[in-house]
Design a protein around this motif. Structure first.
Motif, PDB file in Angstrom:
ATOM      1  N   THR A 176       0.842  -1.201   0.000  1.00 47.43           N
ATOM      2  CA  THR A 176       0.000   0.000   0.000  1.00 47.43           C
ATOM      3  C   THR A 176       0.872   1.244   0.000  1.00 47.43           C
ATOM      4  O   THR A 176       1.783   1.386   0.828  1.00 47.43           O
ATOM      5  CB  THR A 176      -0.922   0.013   1.233  1.00 47.43           C
ATOM      6  N   TYR A 177       0.604   2.149  -0.922  1.00 48.30           N
ATOM      7  CA  TYR A 177       1.384   3.381  -1.069  1.00 48.30           C
ATOM      8  C   TYR A 177       0.921   4.397  -0.028  1.00 48.30           C
ATOM      9  O   TYR A 177      -0.183   4.952  -0.129  1.00 48.30           O
ATOM     10  CB  TYR A 177       1.200   3.929  -2.485  1.00 48.30           C
ATOM     11  N   ALA A 178       1.736   4.609   0.985  1.00 48.10           N
ATOM     12  CA  ALA A 178       1.328   5.393   2.152  1.00 48.10           C
ATOM     13  C   ALA A 178       0.878   6.822   1.821  1.00 48.10           C
ATOM     14  O   ALA A 178      -0.084   7.310   2.428  1.00 48.10           O
ATOM     15  CB  ALA A 178       2.458   5.419   3.184  1.00 48.10           C
ATOM     16  N   PRO A 179       1.530   7.540   0.904  1.00 52.54           N
ATOM     17  CA  PRO A 179       1.099   8.926   0.669  1.00 52.54           C
ATOM     18  C   PRO A 179      -0.344   9.073   0.209  1.00 52.54           C
ATOM     19  O   PRO A 179      -0.966  10.120   0.439  1.00 52.54           O
ATOM     20  CB  PRO A 179       2.083   9.422  -0.404  1.00 52.54           C
ATOM     21  N   THR A 180      -0.901   8.064  -0.459  1.00 53.56           N
ATOM     22  CA  THR A 180      -2.287   8.179  -0.939  1.00 53.56           C
ATOM     23  C   THR A 180      -3.213   7.125  -0.352  1.00 53.56           C
ATOM     24  O   THR A 180      -4.432   7.249  -0.473  1.00 53.56           O
ATOM     25  CB  THR A 180      -2.345   8.057  -2.479  1.00 53.56           C
ATOM     26  N   GLY A 181      -2.658   6.066   0.241  1.00 54.90           N
ATOM     27  CA  GLY A 181      -3.495   4.981   0.749  1.00 54.90           C
ATOM     28  C   GLY A 181      -3.930   3.999  -0.308  1.00 54.90           C
ATOM     29  O   GLY A 181      -4.817   3.177  -0.069  1.00 54.90           O
ATOM     30  N   ALA A 182      -3.305   4.036  -1.502  1.00 53.85           N
ATOM     31  CA  ALA A 182      -3.712   3.179  -2.614  1.00 53.85           C
ATOM     32  C   ALA A 182      -2.905   1.885  -2.614  1.00 53.85           C
ATOM     33  O   ALA A 182      -1.676   1.917  -2.723  1.00 53.85           O
ATOM     34  CB  ALA A 182      -3.512   3.914  -3.941  1.00 53.85           C
ATOM     35  N   PRO A 183      -3.580   0.719  -2.516  1.00 53.87           N
ATOM     36  CA  PRO A 183      -2.869  -0.562  -2.602  1.00 53.87           C
ATOM     37  C   PRO A 183      -2.602  -0.937  -4.055  1.00 53.87           C
ATOM     38  O   PRO A 183      -3.419  -0.659  -4.938  1.00 53.87           O
ATOM     39  CB  PRO A 183      -3.838  -1.566  -1.962  1.00 53.87           C
ATOM     40  N   ILE A 184      -1.470  -1.581  -4.295  1.00 56.10           N
ATOM     41  CA  ILE A 184      -1.192  -2.108  -5.631  1.00 56.10           C
ATOM     42  C   ILE A 184      -1.576  -3.581  -5.668  1.00 56.10           C
ATOM     43  O   ILE A 184      -1.754  -4.224  -4.636  1.00 56.10           O
ATOM     44  CB  ILE A 184       0.281  -1.921  -6.033  1.00 56.10           C
ATOM     45  N   ALA A 185      -1.695  -4.118  -6.883  1.00 58.31           N
ATOM     46  CA  ALA A 185      -2.121  -5.510  -7.035  1.00 58.31           C
ATOM     47  C   ALA A 185      -0.998  -6.488  -6.733  1.00 58.31           C
ATOM     48  O   ALA A 185      -1.243  -7.576  -6.213  1.00 58.31           O
ATOM     49  CB  ALA A 185      -2.655  -5.738  -8.444  1.00 58.31           C
ATOM     50  N   ALA A 186       0.236  -6.130  -7.080  1.00 53.24           N
ATOM     51  CA  ALA A 186       1.387  -6.985  -6.802  1.00 53.24           C
ATOM     52  C   ALA A 186       2.643  -6.141  -6.938  1.00 53.24           C
ATOM     53  O   ALA A 186       2.628  -5.062  -7.539  1.00 53.24           O
ATOM     54  CB  ALA A 186       1.437  -8.188  -7.742  1.00 53.24           C
TER      55      ALA A 186
ATOM     56  N   GLY B  40       7.287 -19.357 -20.417  1.00 52.32           N
ATOM     57  CA  GLY B  40       7.400 -19.268 -21.868  1.00 52.32           C
ATOM     58  C   GLY B  40       6.184 -18.698 -22.554  1.00 52.32           C
ATOM     59  O   GLY B  40       6.189 -18.523 -23.776  1.00 52.32           O
ATOM     60  N   GLY B  41       5.136 -18.356 -21.776  1.00 51.54           N
ATOM     61  CA  GLY B  41       3.903 -17.847 -22.364  1.00 51.54           C
ATOM     62  C   GLY B  41       3.876 -16.331 -22.451  1.00 51.54           C
ATOM     63  O   GLY B  41       4.819 -15.642 -22.061  1.00 51.54           O
ATOM     64  N   GLU B  42       2.757 -15.804 -22.957  1.00 54.55           N
ATOM     65  CA  GLU B  42       2.638 -14.368 -23.195  1.00 54.55           C
ATOM     66  C   GLU B  42       1.774 -13.657 -22.152  1.00 54.55           C
ATOM     67  O   GLU B  42       1.577 -12.449 -22.229  1.00 54.55           O
ATOM     68  CB  GLU B  42       2.054 -14.112 -24.582  1.00 54.55           C
ATOM     69  N   ARG B  43       1.239 -14.391 -21.185  1.00 56.43           N
ATOM     70  CA  ARG B  43       0.363 -13.778 -20.178  1.00 56.43           C
ATOM     71  C   ARG B  43       1.221 -13.148 -19.079  1.00 56.43           C
ATOM     72  O   ARG B  43       1.296 -13.645 -17.961  1.00 56.43           O
ATOM     73  CB  ARG B  43      -0.590 -14.825 -19.609  1.00 56.43           C
ATOM     74  N   ASN B  44       1.881 -12.053 -19.432  1.00 58.17           N
ATOM     75  CA  ASN B  44       2.865 -11.420 -18.558  1.00 58.17           C
ATOM     76  C   ASN B  44       2.500  -9.945 -18.412  1.00 58.17           C
ATOM     77  O   ASN B  44       2.773  -9.147 -19.295  1.00 58.17           O
ATOM     78  CB  ASN B  44       4.267 -11.546 -19.154  1.00 58.17           C
ATOM     79  N   TRP B  45       1.907  -9.584 -17.276  1.00 56.47           N
ATOM     80  CA  TRP B  45       1.313  -8.263 -17.134  1.00 56.47           C
ATOM     81  C   TRP B  45       2.000  -7.453 -16.040  1.00 56.47           C
ATOM     82  O   TRP B  45       2.709  -7.986 -15.189  1.00 56.47           O
ATOM     83  CB  TRP B  45      -0.184  -8.382 -16.822  1.00 56.47           C
ATOM     84  N   ASP B  46       1.765  -6.167 -16.059  1.00 56.43           N
ATOM     85  CA  ASP B  46       2.303  -5.251 -15.053  1.00 56.43           C
ATOM     86  C   ASP B  46       1.227  -5.015 -13.994  1.00 56.43           C
ATOM     87  O   ASP B  46       0.179  -4.434 -14.281  1.00 56.43           O
ATOM     88  CB  ASP B  46       2.693  -3.929 -15.726  1.00 56.43           C
ATOM     89  N   TYR B  47       1.492  -5.457 -12.773  1.00 60.46           N
ATOM     90  CA  TYR B  47       0.497  -5.389 -11.699  1.00 60.46           C
ATOM     91  C   TYR B  47       0.812  -4.325 -10.653  1.00 60.46           C
ATOM     92  O   TYR B  47       0.241  -4.346  -9.565  1.00 60.46           O
ATOM     93  CB  TYR B  47       0.418  -6.754 -10.986  1.00 60.46           C
ATOM     94  N   ARG B  48       1.677  -3.375 -10.954  1.00 59.44           N
ATOM     95  CA  ARG B  48       2.126  -2.409  -9.937  1.00 59.44           C
ATOM     96  C   ARG B  48       1.211  -1.179  -9.835  1.00 59.44           C
ATOM     97  O   ARG B  48       1.666  -0.087  -9.519  1.00 59.44           O
ATOM     98  CB  ARG B  48       3.555  -1.973 -10.251  1.00 59.44           C
ATOM     99  N   TYR B  49      -0.076  -1.400 -10.058  1.00 56.39           N
ATOM    100  CA  TYR B  49      -1.042  -0.313 -10.051  1.00 56.39           C
ATOM    101  C   TYR B  49      -2.193  -0.639  -9.114  1.00 56.39           C
ATOM    102  O   TYR B  49      -2.281  -1.740  -8.569  1.00 56.39           O
ATOM    103  CB  TYR B  49      -1.538  -0.056 -11.481  1.00 56.39           C
ATOM    104  N   THR B  50      -3.069   0.329  -8.961  1.00 66.47           N
ATOM    105  CA  THR B  50      -4.191   0.172  -8.039  1.00 66.47           C
ATOM    106  C   THR B  50      -5.449  -0.160  -8.822  1.00 66.47           C
ATOM    107  O   THR B  50      -5.994   0.675  -9.540  1.00 66.47           O
ATOM    108  CB  THR B  50      -4.398   1.462  -7.230  1.00 66.47           C
ATOM    109  N   TRP B  51      -5.890  -1.407  -8.677  1.00 65.77           N
ATOM    110  CA  TRP B  51      -7.159  -1.846  -9.264  1.00 65.77           C
ATOM    111  C   TRP B  51      -8.284  -1.485  -8.280  1.00 65.77           C
ATOM    112  O   TRP B  51      -8.202  -1.819  -7.087  1.00 65.77           O
ATOM    113  CB  TRP B  51      -7.166  -3.347  -9.494  1.00 65.77           C
ATOM    114  N   VAL B  52      -9.304  -0.812  -8.765  1.00 67.30           N
ATOM    115  CA  VAL B  52     -10.437  -0.476  -7.906  1.00 67.30           C
ATOM    116  C   VAL B  52     -11.026  -1.751  -7.301  1.00 67.30           C
ATOM    117  O   VAL B  52     -11.388  -1.787  -6.116  1.00 67.30           O
ATOM    118  CB  VAL B  52     -11.502   0.296  -8.705  1.00 67.30           C
TER     119      VAL B  52
END
Length: 615
Positions: A251-261, A271-283
């Motif tokens: 959880t990012y303390a300055p705003t209180g927003a948790p990231i997904a991973a 070896g697959g293509e299902r490789n995503w960026d999870y460093r954001y806050t999903w509602v």
């Protein structure tokens, strides 16, 4: 160095604005700074050659047995090396920064110590700035410390005696030996900003052993003090506590927003293509975590996220054009441009490596329900203007709920009338009605009630399959979907409704493999991506909760205890479990840990209730 350690072969440390992953051999192979979603300075987890790392380990070749653990009730990670000549440890921590203001300076402290005999250590520091795309300069300062200078980021490497640093091109190494009772510290301090504004000495004066000990005690004190707010006294205290600490670290303390991973690009299939960026806050993820943290007693974290969420409702200006979008950066920025980092080979050559996330502009109607679900649990409903912003969104949803969307799993195979999306729009109207009534706030309640009831009837009529005797993924399929395990949790059906029990039975026969649960069958319901995936840890814990609430306690407890055996050596979970029991996907995943907490709370409650029944 192990080129690519197993994903599960890591612990994390953090300061509430960023985290570092540390492999069980003492290698920091992932660290983005100054924020979770900043470019990396260490990313050998995604490319062992180009990504960069900092390794501090006992230099005893294969003689040593290595164990990694957390100091109980803290985020201090211990990597222990046990060899015939001695026992040594590396303690890793980041001084917590709960400040409401973002910091440009962050410290990763690594303490080597020997508790028995003697032990040689090796330090290798090889940063690679901007995901390994940017070169850097190395300068030895007058005090013997080293300054790595990349574009807009300085990394200052300081040590205490007896460590002497030696340049190796633009990298740094050191070898030293400690005896029983001795310790030495390695401190990495990052500073970011415009090149002309950087101090050139972000770490300040050379640290002393006493100063490092003071920081260590302050760090352990922070975590033990924070945990005093926990109300959990149930059967799985250690795992629930570790999950709570993990959610706090993410959880990012300055705003209180948790990231997904904490990570990006870790594959759902090697070896697959299902490789995503999870460093954001999903509602969605963050809203559901509010319930878990609130139930444990951590109300400050829940309230901080609700403030962030109200600000998003009030701000508008989304990349998707909707009143609310599915994810944001931790500061609320809605634009998450996705790029492919072709210079990185990916974890075990699983390409592409993506930074950013193009799913940000998808339409996923369920987020309105999850947002209302989070806000409905608040004792403080917020400001008058905040309520007005919320009602504007609900009024908008009255006219826009009945549309195909991409759904909770962010499929890229075309929009559908997903049952889960309709379920959560029902939640949005239901909770809005509850809030308006309970707090005597103005709103078009009659219209909301009529729409809520229309949604309910549509789900029952179109989301139900007579053939399967189950609720299905979307209106034009017979495919099952584990997201619907949330149906009783949100109050759409009771946990023992006959239609729900037959749905649960259908899932058990098709999606469950020895207590592990698949999200859906991509072969039966194409999602626009190649390859397969493992069982989804979130769904496995949702399954436990659904079983417990349905009164199937023996089955629920078996499934829960079985799931805990898939945790890694320090109690952390990635997104998925692969066919050989390996952890896959981004790590650690907040969704999994909040679902673990919910499952433990539900199972505790139902077991206690069963024990109180007369025999």
């Amino acid at each position: 160095m192990n080129d690519y350690p197993p994903i599960a072969d890591h612990g994390i440390v953090g300061d509430l604005q960023t985290v570092a992953l540390i492999a069980a051999d003492g290698t920091v192979d992932w660290w983005c700074t100054p924020r979770f979603d900043s470019p990396s300075v260490f990313a050998s987890l995604l490319d062992s050659d180009r990504g960069g790392y900092c390794r501090l380990h006992a230099d005893v070749s294969k003689e040593a047995t290595v164990r990694q653990l957390y100091l109980p009730d803290t985020a201090v990670l211990i990597t222990r090396f046990m060899a015939p000549g001695g026992v040594g440890e590396v303690l890793d921590f980041m001084p917590p920064d709960p400040s409401p203001s973002p910091s440009a300076t962050h410290r990763l402290v690594r303490v080597a110590r020997v508790v028995r005999g003697s032990m040689p250590f090796e330090l290798l520091c090889r940063p690679r700035f901007d995901y390994g795309r940017a070169p850097h300069d190395l300068t030895r300062l007058d005090d013997g410390s080293m300054l790595f200078r990349g574009p807009g980021t300085d990394l200052h490497l300081q040590t205490t005696a007896p460590i002497e640093l030696h340049p190796d091109g633009t990298d740094v190494s050191a070898r030293f030996t400690l005896h029983a009772g001795e310790r030495a510290a390695v401190v990495l301090t990052s500073e970011t900003g415009e090149p002309g504004e950087l101090s050139g000495r972000p770490g300040g004066a050379i640290p002393t052993a006493e100063a490092v000990l003071t920081e260590f005690e302050a760090c352990t004190g922070f975590w033990t003090d924070w945990l005093r707010s926990s109300r959990y006294r149930g059967r799985w205290h250690e795992m629930v506590t570790r999950s709570a600490i993990t959610l706090k670290l993410l959880t990012y303390a300055p705003t209180g927003a948790p990231i997904a991973a904490a990570t990006m690009g870790l594959p759902e299939q090697i070896g697959g293509e299902r490789n995503w960026d999870y460093r954001y806050t999903w509602v969605r993820d963050a809203s559901l975590s509010v319930r878990a943290m609130t139930d444990l007693g951590f109300t400050a974290e829940a309230n901080a996220f609700r403030r962030w969420l109200r600000e998003r409702l009030d701000a508008g200006g989304t990349a998707s054009g909707e009143p609310l979008q599915i994810m944001y950066r931790v500061d609320g920025e809605p634009h998450l441009t996705e790029e492919t980092l072709d210079h990185l080979e990916g974890y075990r050559r699983s390409a592409p490596v993506r930074a950013g996330n193009a799913a940000a502009d998808q339409i996923q109607l369920d987020i309105y329900g999850e947002a209302a679900y989070a806000l409905a649990q608040a004792e403080d409903i917020g400001t008058v203007r905040g309520w007005q912003a919320f009602t504007r969104v609900i009024d908008w949803l009255v006219d826009h709920w009945d549309r195909p969307d991409e759904g909770i799993w962010e499929t890229r195979g075309g929009r559908q009338n997903f049952t889960y999306s309709r379920l959560m729009t029902w939640v949005a109207f239901d909770r809005a009605i509850t809030l308006a009534t309970a707090h005597s706030r103005p709103g078009d309640v009659a219209r909301w009630q009529a729409t809520r009831d229309t949604v309910f009837r549509q789900i029952v009529d179109s989301g139900w399959s007579e053939k399967r005797s189950a609720f299905v993924q979307h209106y034009d399929t017979e495919v099952l979907d584990a997201s619907l395990l949330l149906m009783p949790k949100v109050g759409f059906l009771t946990p023992t409704d006959p239609d729900w029990l037959t749905t649960l039975d259908a899932m058990d026969s098709e999606l469950v493999s020895d207590s592990l649960v698949y999200r859906y069958d991509p072969a039966a319901s194409p999602d626009g991506l190649r390859g397969s995936e493992g069982t989804f840890n979130l769904c496995s814990f949702l399954y436990v909760e659904a079983l417990a609430r349905a009164g199937r306690l023996h089955q629920a407890r078996y499934a829960f205890d079985k799931m805990l055996t898939y945790a890694n050596h320090v109690g952390l979970f990635a997104e998925e479990i692969g066919p050989s029991g390996e952890q896959l996907g981004n790590f650690p995943q907040a969704f999994t840990h909040l679902a673990l907490i919910d499952a433990a709370l539900a199972l505790d409650e139902e077991l206690d209730r069963a024990e109180r029944r007369p025999r």
